[in-house]
Motif scaffolding. Structure first.
Motif, short mmCIF file in Angstrom:
data_model
loop_
_atom_site.label_atom_id
_atom_site.label_comp_id
_atom_site.label_asym_id
_atom_site.label_seq_id
_atom_site.Cartn_x
_atom_site.Cartn_y
_atom_site.Cartn_z
N ASN A 1 67.91 -104.41 -32.42
CA ASN A 1 69.52 -104.62 -32.25
C ASN A 1 68.61 -104.81 -33.91
O ASN A 1 69.22 -104.08 -34.47
N LEU A 2 68.12 -105.92 -34.46
CA LEU A 2 67.99 -105.76 -36.51
C LEU A 2 66.99 -104.47 -36.23
O LEU A 2 67.40 -104.61 -37.61
N GLY A 3 66.35 -103.77 -35.39
CA GLY A 3 65.41 -102.53 -36.03
C GLY A 3 64.21 -103.22 -36.69
O GLY A 3 63.66 -102.62 -37.69
N VAL A 4 63.71 -104.19 -35.88
CA VAL A 4 62.53 -105.20 -37.41
C VAL A 4 61.86 -105.23 -35.74
O VAL A 4 61.66 -105.41 -35.03
N ARG A 5 60.45 -105.88 -36.03
CA ARG A 5 58.96 -105.73 -35.46
C ARG A 5 58.77 -107.22 -35.80
O ARG A 5 59.69 -108.07 -36.55
N ASP A 6 57.79 -107.77 -35.10
CA ASP A 6 57.91 -109.07 -35.44
C ASP A 6 56.80 -108.84 -35.95
O ASP A 6 56.20 -108.55 -36.42
N GLY A 7 57.49 -110.66 -37.16
CA GLY A 7 56.78 -110.73 -39.00
C GLY A 7 57.84 -109.81 -39.79
O GLY A 7 57.87 -109.72 -41.26
N GLY A 8 59.19 -108.72 -39.18
CA GLY A 8 59.77 -108.22 -40.08
C GLY A 8 61.12 -109.66 -40.69
O GLY A 8 60.64 -110.91 -40.17
N GLU A 9 61.37 -109.28 -42.06
CA GLU A 9 62.78 -110.11 -42.42
C GLU A 9 63.95 -110.27 -41.75
O GLU A 9 64.73 -109.29 -41.53
N VAL A 10 64.33 -111.21 -42.20
CA VAL A 10 65.96 -111.24 -41.53
C VAL A 10 66.94 -112.09 -42.26
O VAL A 10 66.37 -113.71 -42.11
N VAL A 11 68.33 -111.71 -42.79
CA VAL A 11 68.99 -112.22 -42.89
C VAL A 11 69.82 -113.07 -42.11
O VAL A 11 70.31 -112.38 -41.63
N VAL A 12 70.10 -114.40 -42.00
CA VAL A 12 70.53 -115.77 -41.43
C VAL A 12 72.34 -115.97 -42.80
O VAL A 12 72.18 -116.28 -43.19
N THR A 13 72.99 -115.77 -41.82
CA THR A 13 74.70 -115.83 -42.18
C THR A 13 75.61 -116.51 -41.29
O THR A 13 75.11 -115.87 -40.57
N PRO A 14 75.78 -117.98 -41.15
CA PRO A 14 76.66 -117.93 -40.72
C PRO A 14 78.08 -117.09 -40.14
O PRO A 14 78.11 -116.15 -41.47
N ALA A 15 78.38 -117.23 -38.84
CA ALA A 15 79.15 -116.15 -39.05
C ALA A 15 80.31 -116.63 -38.42
O ALA A 15 80.53 -117.41 -37.36
N PRO A 16 81.88 -115.86 -38.76
CA PRO A 16 82.87 -116.90 -37.86
C PRO A 16 82.95 -116.58 -35.94
O PRO A 16 82.84 -116.10 -36.35
N VAL A 17 83.68 -117.81 -35.51
CA VAL A 17 83.74 -117.73 -34.58
C VAL A 17 84.88 -116.64 -33.83
O VAL A 17 86.71 -116.79 -34.04
N THR A 18 85.04 -115.77 -33.99
CA THR A 18 85.83 -114.66 -33.07
C THR A 18 86.08 -114.34 -32.22
O THR A 18 84.89 -113.80 -32.01
N ALA A 19 87.12 -114.16 -31.13
CA ALA A 19 87.00 -113.60 -29.80
C ALA A 19 87.27 -111.99 -29.66
O ALA A 19 88.05 -111.53 -30.56
N ALA A 20 86.58 -111.54 -29.04
CA ALA A 20 86.62 -110.29 -28.82
C ALA A 20 88.13 -110.01 -28.03
O ALA A 20 88.46 -110.78 -27.22
N ARG A 21 88.67 -109.39 -28.63
CA ARG A 21 89.82 -109.01 -28.10
C ARG A 21 89.67 -107.15 -27.19
O ARG A 21 89.98 -107.72 -26.10
N ARG A 22 88.74 -106.49 -27.21
CA ARG A 22 88.22 -105.49 -26.38
C ARG A 22 86.56 -105.51 -26.34
O ARG A 22 86.37 -105.38 -27.34
#
Length: 762
Positions: free
Chosen positions: A77-98
């Protein structure tokens, strides 16, 4: 505008925990969690070549602060391979409506939106993400956990074992990023059905759609998320209901159900003349996947009745008002037309024995009203002990049918039906496949044939043939990966050993063959001779003399499922839990028959009653064991093998005929047996010509079988200590090992057990 949320750039590592696989979980070092202000279970925004989201969890000991541990699904889903860089940020807890998803056509046809929502519960999704059907294993609400378990069983029964590897695509979501799926989220298939939104009026449900796995639950079409007309619903392909002749193993139950419905719908004048009536409430029990729902549909087709289908866990997942409205809508549909059968699958979710709620009261009243006016209600369950006993009242489900577990002959017939349209090679022997599939029900055999077909298709793609066919090797490979549904909770891995690999102990092997293998392999012979096979065997002897190894060899020799339990594993400090564990063990054994139940260290599980100071726990466990082994409920095609080195501590009531009636002494090995054990242990060890195993065995007094194996292992280690390039193990290495390895047998204990054996050997 600058994003105020903290962010860290980490390196992706493809090393997920076993329980995280394809469940949308990423693991981070505790200090990374603290730096980002995260707690375990919080959602995180992940950015690589594209943006996705996941649930943060704490990484284990030895983890790196610079790594983000994720599975292949997250990295894809990130489009990266093992060893690639990923930026991690907290995400707000938002309940999915649909949330709207798309997937393989056969999965869309078989999986209802309610089941889909339960599989996604607790996950965070982003548009264009791939998600799996594997549900979260850690859910706080016990009621929700029970529903998720029911959904897991439903997926296994309808989709087959492939449900664990099926991937779906999120086509639309609201919000579009990091949307947390909850019980209020409207989940549906693209262009198909969706669950109802909270507070949405129930209305009249659309008719159920027939599918290979049963029926699609009646659900409201979900509205489109973008302006413009909603796409037309995708109808599942109509699958003809099989005839009763195509249901081997169910013909007797089909005959009884056909007679009941035919009498109730087509010959009521006979009942009127006789001044009586018939109750059309039926409870059908049997192992999951054994064809209970198909049985009802086939019989309904014979008597020309319509089927209105409901899935119990789906209804129970709704709020009480919505669930009651759904039940009443189904009852109205059943009353509206001609002859109709209301089919309720997994009824224990609607009317549970434990903690029955208001929904169970509504359901019982609905069943009572329908049966009173002459409408058939057929309820199915794979756990009859979990169904509210009040549902079996004469005015409710008066008739009870039990679908048996198929034996080898019936499995052969079922395989013949399932492979009718499959080109089979000449080497395919359905009798052999049926014999190697103990505990398999119809759904398991269907999964087995599908897997064999997939293997054949893959082989055809790699090496095209003029006339492709499924060969025996395809079924051999399928049998290695497809497990019976009844053994889904068992993770026992058997060693590839048989009784032929056990040196010496001729008399012991003969007794085990007669007492364990014959009842499981030739039950028809015992029935023909009019005798009951032995119910159980107790193996006793000094520690390390091969009792457990013998059971492994018996399990490897016989074609039976194996449930292995340590004695202390069934004991619990909570009142009633130990007895429940014993009942559950034997329930699983009956469902997976033919089954070998191995109780190791049975003296800890069933000591003499009245002598333990544990508040009576072991006394109740012994009573439960006695009831299960020799109670009113028959224990067919199940053999119990127990092992102990203290037979004098086992409750005597457990050792009488009809229970653990065969007491088999496993003596310490003599010189000849020690020679065979040394040869077996040294089979893969390069011994020098100067090593004389027979002479060595003669010197090993008071050595057990485990000691002999340890001696060979220590000799090889001695060669390694001398040189890591050593090619052989010499007599000098054996002598060095002899100085290190000491005998473990206690002469006093051996003498006591030998005396005990003399007293208890006929």
């Amino acid at each position: 505008m600058v994003d105020p949320r903290p962010a860290l750039t980490l390196t992706a590592s493809l090393r997920p925990a076993a329980l995280d696989a394809r469940r949308g979980i990423v693991r981070l070092h505790p200090e990374v969690l603290a730096a980002l202000g995260l707690n375990p279970g919080d959602p995180v925004r992940l950015t690589g070549r594209r943006t996705t989201a996941g649930i943060a969890a704490r990484a284990g000991e030895g983890s790196s602060r610079a790594l983000l541990y994720a599975d292949d699904l997250i990295l894809g889903n990130l489009g990266v391979r093992d060893g690639g860089e990923v930026v991690v940020t907290p995400a707000p807890v938002t309940a999915a409506r649909r949330v709207t998803l798309d997937g393989p056509a056969e999965v869309v046809a078989l999986v209802s939106p309610e089941t889909l929502r339960l599989a996604l519960l607790g996950k965070v999704v982003t548009v264009e993400d791939d998600v799996s059907l594997l549900p979260q294993d850690v859910l706080p609400d016990s009621a929700i956990r029970a529903l998720v378990e029911a959904a897991r069983r439903s997926l296994a029964n309808t989709v087959g074992y492939a449900w664990t590897s099926t991937l779906l695509t999120v086509t639309e979501a609201e919000p579009a990023e990091a949307a947390l799926v909850t019980t209020d989220t409207v989940v549906g298939w693209r262009g198909g059905y969706a669950t109802r939104a909270p507070g949405e009026p129930v209305g009249t449900a659309p008719p159920a759609r027939t599918t290979p796995g049963g029926s699609m639950p009646a659900l409201t079409p979900g509205p489109a998320l973008t302006p413009g007309p909603a796409p037309a619903p995708v109808e599942a392909p109509e699958t003809p209901v099989p005839s009763i002749d195509d249901l081997p193993g169910l013909r007797n139950e089909a005959r009884q159900l056909t007679e009941l419905l035919d009498l109730g719908y087509n010959h009521r004048e006979v009942l009127t003349q006789l001044g009586t009536s018939v109750s059309l409430g039926v409870l059908i029990s049997g192992p999951a996947g054994s064809g209970k729902s198909i049985l009802v549909r086939s019989v309904a087709a014979v008597v020309d009745a319509e089927v209105v289908a409901l899935w119990g866990p789906e209804i129970a997942a709704l709020a009480n008002d919505a669930a009651a409205a759904r039940l009443r809508a189904a009852a109205d549909r059943a009353r509206a037309g001609g002859p109709t059968v209301l089919l309720v699958s997994d009824v224990e979710a609607l009317a549970p024995r434990e903690e029955p709620g208001p929904l169970g009261t509504v359901f019982r009243q609905l069943v009572r009203d329908l049966v009173r006016v002459g409408i058939a209600v057929a309820c199915t369950t794979s756990r009859p002990e979990a169904v509210d006993p009040a549902l079996r009242a004469p005015e409710l489900l008066a008739t009870q049918l039990t679908v048996p577990l198929p034996d080898a002959a019936l499995r052969r017939e079922q395989l013949a039906v399932l492979t009718r349209g499959m080109p089979l090679a000449e080497d395919v022997r359905l009798e052999d496949i049926a014999g190697r599939a103990p505990g398999f029900v119809a759904a398991d055999l269907a999964a087995l044939t599908r897997e064999a077909g997939v293997r054949a298709a893959l082989r055809q793609m790699a090496e095209p043939e003029d006339t492709p066919a499924v060969v025996m090797a395809d079924f051999d490979e399928a049998l290695e990966v497809v497990r019976p549904t009844t053994m889904a909770e068992s993770t026992l891995e058997l060693a590839a050993v048989t009784l032929d690999d056990v040196g010496d102990m001729t008399e012991v092997k003969q007794v085990l063959t007669e007492s364990v293998l014959w009842p499981l392999t030739y039950p028809d012979t015992f029935a023909r001779l009019g005798i009951q096979p032995p119910r159980g065997v107790l193996l006793y002897g000094p520690p390390g003399c091969g009792k457990t190894y013998l059971v492994k060899a018996v399990a490897g020799t016989g074609r039976a499922n194996v449930l292995s339990v340590k004695g202390a594993e069934l004991l619990s400090k909570w009142v009633g839990e130990s007895e429940r564990a014993v009942r559950e063990l034997f329930r699983r054994a009956r469902e997976a028959a033919p089954t070998l139940v191995f109780l190791d260290e049975v003296d800890a599980l069933a000591p003499m009653r009245g002598q333990a100071s544990d508040g009576g726990t072991t006394d109740r466990v012994v009573a439960s064991l006695l009831t299960e082994l020799d109670g009113v409920e028959a224990l067919r095609n199940v053999v119990v093998v127990a092992a102990t080195n203290r037979p004098d501590l086992v409750d005597p009531a457990l050792l009488r005929p009809g229970r653990l009636e065969r007491l088999v002494y496993v003596p310490p090995p003599d010189a000849e047996a020690r020679t065979e054990i040394l040869r077996a242990a040294a089979r893969s060890v390069p011994l020098a010509p100067d090593v004389d195993l027979a002479a060595l065995a003669a010197e090993l007094g008071n050595f057990s079988a485990a000691d002999c194996a340890a001696l060979v292992r220590e000799a090889a280690l001695a060669a390694m200590r001398e040189s890591l390039d050593a090619a052989t193990v010499t007599a000098g290495h054996v002598a060095a090992a002899r100085a290190r390895v000491r005998p473990s047998l206690d002469p006093i204990q051996v003498a006591y057990l030998a005396t005990y054996a003399e007293k208890h050997t006929p």
